[in-house]
Design an enzyme around this catalytic site. Structure first.
Site, PDB file in Angstrom:
ATOM      1  CG  HIS A 148      -3.226   3.024   3.307  1.00  0.00           C
ATOM      2  ND1 HIS A 148      -3.631   3.009   2.001  1.00  0.00           N
ATOM      3  CD2 HIS A 148      -3.307   1.745   3.749  1.00  0.00           C
ATOM      4  CE1 HIS A 148      -3.930   1.771   1.653  1.00  0.00           C
ATOM      5  NE2 HIS A 148      -3.746   0.981   2.702  1.00  0.00           N
ATOM      6  CB  CYS A 170      -0.907   0.020   1.227  1.00  0.00           C
ATOM      7  SG  CYS A 170      -1.953  -1.423   1.323  1.00  0.00           S
ATOM      8  CG  ASN A 179      -6.803  -0.926   1.617  1.00  0.00           C
ATOM      9  OD1 ASN A 179      -6.150  -0.286   0.796  1.00  0.00           O
ATOM     10  ND2 ASN A 179      -6.237  -1.681   2.556  1.00  0.00           N
TER      11      ASN A 179
HETATM   12  N1  ACO Z   1     -18.528  -9.438   8.843  1.00  0.00           N
HETATM   13  C1  ACO Z   1     -18.938  -9.869  10.039  1.00  0.00           C
HETATM   14  N2  ACO Z   1     -18.089 -10.344  10.973  1.00  0.00           N
HETATM   15  C2  ACO Z   1     -16.781 -10.381  10.656  1.00  0.00           C
HETATM   16  C3  ACO Z   1     -16.286  -9.948   9.407  1.00  0.00           C
HETATM   17  C4  ACO Z   1     -17.233  -9.464   8.482  1.00  0.00           C
HETATM   18  N3  ACO Z   1     -16.874  -9.014   7.274  1.00  0.00           N
HETATM   19  N4  ACO Z   1     -14.957 -10.101   9.405  1.00  0.00           N
HETATM   20  C5  ACO Z   1     -14.622 -10.606  10.597  1.00  0.00           C
HETATM   21  N5  ACO Z   1     -15.712 -10.777  11.362  1.00  0.00           N
HETATM   22  C6  ACO Z   1     -15.805 -11.316  12.709  1.00  0.00           C
HETATM   23  C7  ACO Z   1     -14.633 -12.177  13.077  1.00  0.00           C
HETATM   24  O1  ACO Z   1     -14.846 -13.489  12.635  1.00  0.00           O
HETATM   25  C8  ACO Z   1     -14.666 -12.080  14.578  1.00  0.00           C
HETATM   26  O2  ACO Z   1     -15.620 -12.945  15.079  1.00  0.00           O
HETATM   27  P1  ACO Z   1     -15.336 -13.800  16.423  1.00  0.00           P
HETATM   28  O3  ACO Z   1     -15.126 -12.770  17.495  1.00  0.00           O
HETATM   29  O4  ACO Z   1     -16.585 -14.611  16.556  1.00  0.00           O
HETATM   30  O5  ACO Z   1     -14.109 -14.589  16.110  1.00  0.00           O
HETATM   31  C9  ACO Z   1     -15.147 -10.659  14.841  1.00  0.00           C
HETATM   32  O6  ACO Z   1     -15.754 -10.222  13.628  1.00  0.00           O
HETATM   33  C10 ACO Z   1     -14.048  -9.691  15.189  1.00  0.00           C
HETATM   34  O7  ACO Z   1     -12.968  -9.893  14.286  1.00  0.00           O
HETATM   35  P2  ACO Z   1     -11.693  -8.995  14.361  1.00  0.00           P
HETATM   36  O8  ACO Z   1     -10.710  -9.482  13.342  1.00  0.00           O
HETATM   37  O9  ACO Z   1     -11.224  -8.874  15.770  1.00  0.00           O
HETATM   38  O10 ACO Z   1     -12.289  -7.589  13.918  1.00  0.00           O
HETATM   39  P3  ACO Z   1     -11.594  -6.200  13.938  1.00  0.00           P
HETATM   40  O11 ACO Z   1     -12.398  -5.275  14.728  1.00  0.00           O
HETATM   41  O12 ACO Z   1     -10.125  -6.318  14.245  1.00  0.00           O
HETATM   42  O13 ACO Z   1     -11.741  -5.761  12.433  1.00  0.00           O
HETATM   43  C11 ACO Z   1     -10.420  -5.637  10.426  1.00  0.00           C
HETATM   44  C12 ACO Z   1     -11.139  -6.532  11.411  1.00  0.00           C
HETATM   45  C13 ACO Z   1     -11.448  -4.700   9.815  1.00  0.00           C
HETATM   46  C14 ACO Z   1      -9.765  -6.476   9.351  1.00  0.00           C
HETATM   47  C15 ACO Z   1      -9.352  -4.785  11.174  1.00  0.00           C
HETATM   48  O14 ACO Z   1      -8.569  -5.630  11.969  1.00  0.00           O
HETATM   49  C16 ACO Z   1      -8.470  -4.027  10.226  1.00  0.00           C
HETATM   50  O15 ACO Z   1      -8.910  -3.142   9.521  1.00  0.00           O
HETATM   51  N6  ACO Z   1      -7.175  -4.305  10.270  1.00  0.00           N
HETATM   52  C17 ACO Z   1      -6.222  -3.602   9.423  1.00  0.00           C
HETATM   53  C18 ACO Z   1      -6.288  -4.105   8.053  1.00  0.00           C
HETATM   54  C19 ACO Z   1      -5.483  -3.221   7.150  1.00  0.00           C
HETATM   55  O16 ACO Z   1      -5.240  -2.066   7.437  1.00  0.00           O
HETATM   56  N7  ACO Z   1      -5.020  -3.710   6.050  1.00  0.00           N
HETATM   57  C20 ACO Z   1      -4.276  -2.840   5.180  1.00  0.00           C
HETATM   58  C21 ACO Z   1      -3.132  -3.460   4.649  1.00  0.00           C
HETATM   59  S1  ACO Z   1      -3.494  -4.780   3.575  1.00  0.00           S
HETATM   60  C22 ACO Z   1      -3.278  -4.176   2.055  1.00  0.00           C
HETATM   61  O17 ACO Z   1      -3.501  -3.035   1.894  1.00  0.00           O
HETATM   62  C23 ACO Z   1      -2.956  -5.042   0.903  1.00  0.00           C
END
Ligand code: ACO
Length: 352
Positions: A255, A115, A285
């Site tokens: 970003h 990214c 993203n």
């Molecule tokens: N819909 C519903 N529930 C979901 C989804 C979804 N799309 N995705 C995950 N969940 C669930 C999980 O299974 C989990 O359930 P559980 O508690 O029963 O196990 C629950 O939601 C919480 O999951 P977390 O992973 O803890 O959720 P979080 O609040 O951390 O959000 C996210 C996840 C959005 C991916 C976040 O961690 C994030 O944005 N991280 C950074 C990602 C990023 O910045 N990437 C950029 C670089 S990658 C690139 O650019 C190529």
């Protein structure tokens, strides 16, 4: 040699026509519009049509940028395409873009830092201009992640969109362009964002294919922690290099990965969220395209101006990070005059 700056004379962005909303995704995976909005700030994303590729999207954005700069593709000295999702592992997509633009024999290369690619590309272009090597450079950030996502994996498929953004940099002796930058990488976190079976370490075969190891995998929580820690740190380093502080910055362009990451960065920098340009709700993203796309959208909407001082800041696969203080065009005489009048008025007030 007089100091040379890379003025941004052209900019352009392209998003595919097809929009996929969170409600559309509810029909594909076990998710909800509310969950996606609350956890990410994303409402929709654009997804490329089957006949579109990273090269075609790059060319669309590049043509707009060249038109704005009033520059022919043949006048370019260099083309940099920042992407992780080139049309093929080889040949480099940069050569396809060069050919499609009609930039005959112009050197072109791909820059792969996830990214952060566009910011790495921008600062690289700036070095070629500062050194006197080149005058006219095209930098593209393009990503077609929808082809590398497992559309059955709700933890990743809701996060990404396809897009391309492009800047034309031209040599100028007036202070503008990248005024300070910082880049870094920490490969100890390489597993956190990975396409496992696409390279030489793990060539695609029937077994890797069956396991879906050709799709993007991400440790969202680890990336989240890394991002919230690094955004403020790298921003401070760029500002220091530019001899500025946050008070000198009009708008921060982060970003666009997750609204909560941007909110956390705002808190850690002690700034209101209104100082940040946020476009994640429209595009999700788009990786290396995210920052030029946000800037083009912000310029179109009148939310930012060419003479504004922007702080661009990004993080991504690698893990990598990058930031830059950018003023696209030099400050005009009018603005200089206004600043002079203001400082004279202040001086009068102080002496009174
Ligand atoms: N819909 C519903 N529930 C979901 C989804 C979804 N799309 N995705 C995950 N969940 C669930 C999980 O299974 C989990 O359930 P559980 O508690 O029963 O196990 C629950 O939601 C919480 O999951 P977390 O992973 O803890 O959720 P979080 O609040 O951390 O959000 C996210 C996840 C959005 C991916 C976040 O961690 C994030 O944005 N991280 C950074 C990602 C990023 O910045 N990437 C950029 C670089 S990658 C690139 O650019 C190529």
């Amino acid at each position: 040699m007089e100091k040379r700056y890379g003025r941004i004379t052209g900019w352009g962005a392209y998003v595919p026509e097809k929009v996929v909303t969170n409600y559309d995704l509810e029909n594909i995976v076990d998710t909800s519009h509310e969950w996606i909005v609350q956890r990410t700030g994303i409402y929709q994303r654009h997804v490329a049509a089957p006949n579109e590729t990273t090269a075609t999207m790059s060319v669309e954005a590049a043509r707009l940028a060249l038109q704005k700069a009033n520059l022919a593709a043949s006048e370019l000295d260099l083309i940099i395409v920042a992407t992780t999702t080139g049309d093929h592992l080889t040949p480099p997509v940069s050569s396809q873009v060069q050919h499609m633009l009609g930039a005959t024999n112009v050197p072109a290369f791909v820059l792969v830092t996830g990214c952060t690619g566009f910011l790495y590309g921008l600062t690289t272009a700036q070095q070629f201009i500062s050194s006197g090597a080149y005058d006219n450079i095209l930098v593209i950030g393009a990503e077609l992640l929808s082809r590398f996502i497992d559309w059955n994996d709700r933890s990743t498929c809701v996060l990404f969109g396809d897009a391309a953004g492009a800047f034309v940099l031209q040599a100028s002796t007036e202070p503008c362009g990248v005024l300070g930058f910082d880049m870094g990488s920490d490969g100890s976190g390489s597993e956190h964002i990975i396409l496992p079976a696409t390279g030489s370490a793990e060539p695609v075969n029937a077994a890797t294919f069956a396991e879906g190891r050709h799709y993007l995998r991400m440790n969202g929580r680890e990336v989240f922690k890394f991002a919230t820690r690094i955004l403020g740190q790298t921003s401070q380093r760029s500002l220091a290099e530019a001899g500025m502080t946050l008070t000198d910055i009009d708008t921060i362009v982060p970003h666009q990965a997750n609204l909560r990451i941007i909110q956390a960065a705002a808190r850690s920098m002690g700034l209101p969220i209104e100082r940040f340009l946020v476009k994640i709700h429209k595009y999700a993203n788009t990786s290396a395209a995210a920052i030029p796309l946000a800037i083009c959208d912000g310029l179109d909407a009148g939310e930012i101006g060419l003479e504004d001082r922007l702080l661009l800041v990004s993080f991504g696969a690698g893990l990598t990070w990058a930031s830059a203080v950018l003023q696209m065009a030099p400050t005009t005489e009018t603005a200089f005059a206004a600043a002079r009048t203001a400082s004279l008025e202040i001086a009068e007030l102080v002496s009174a």
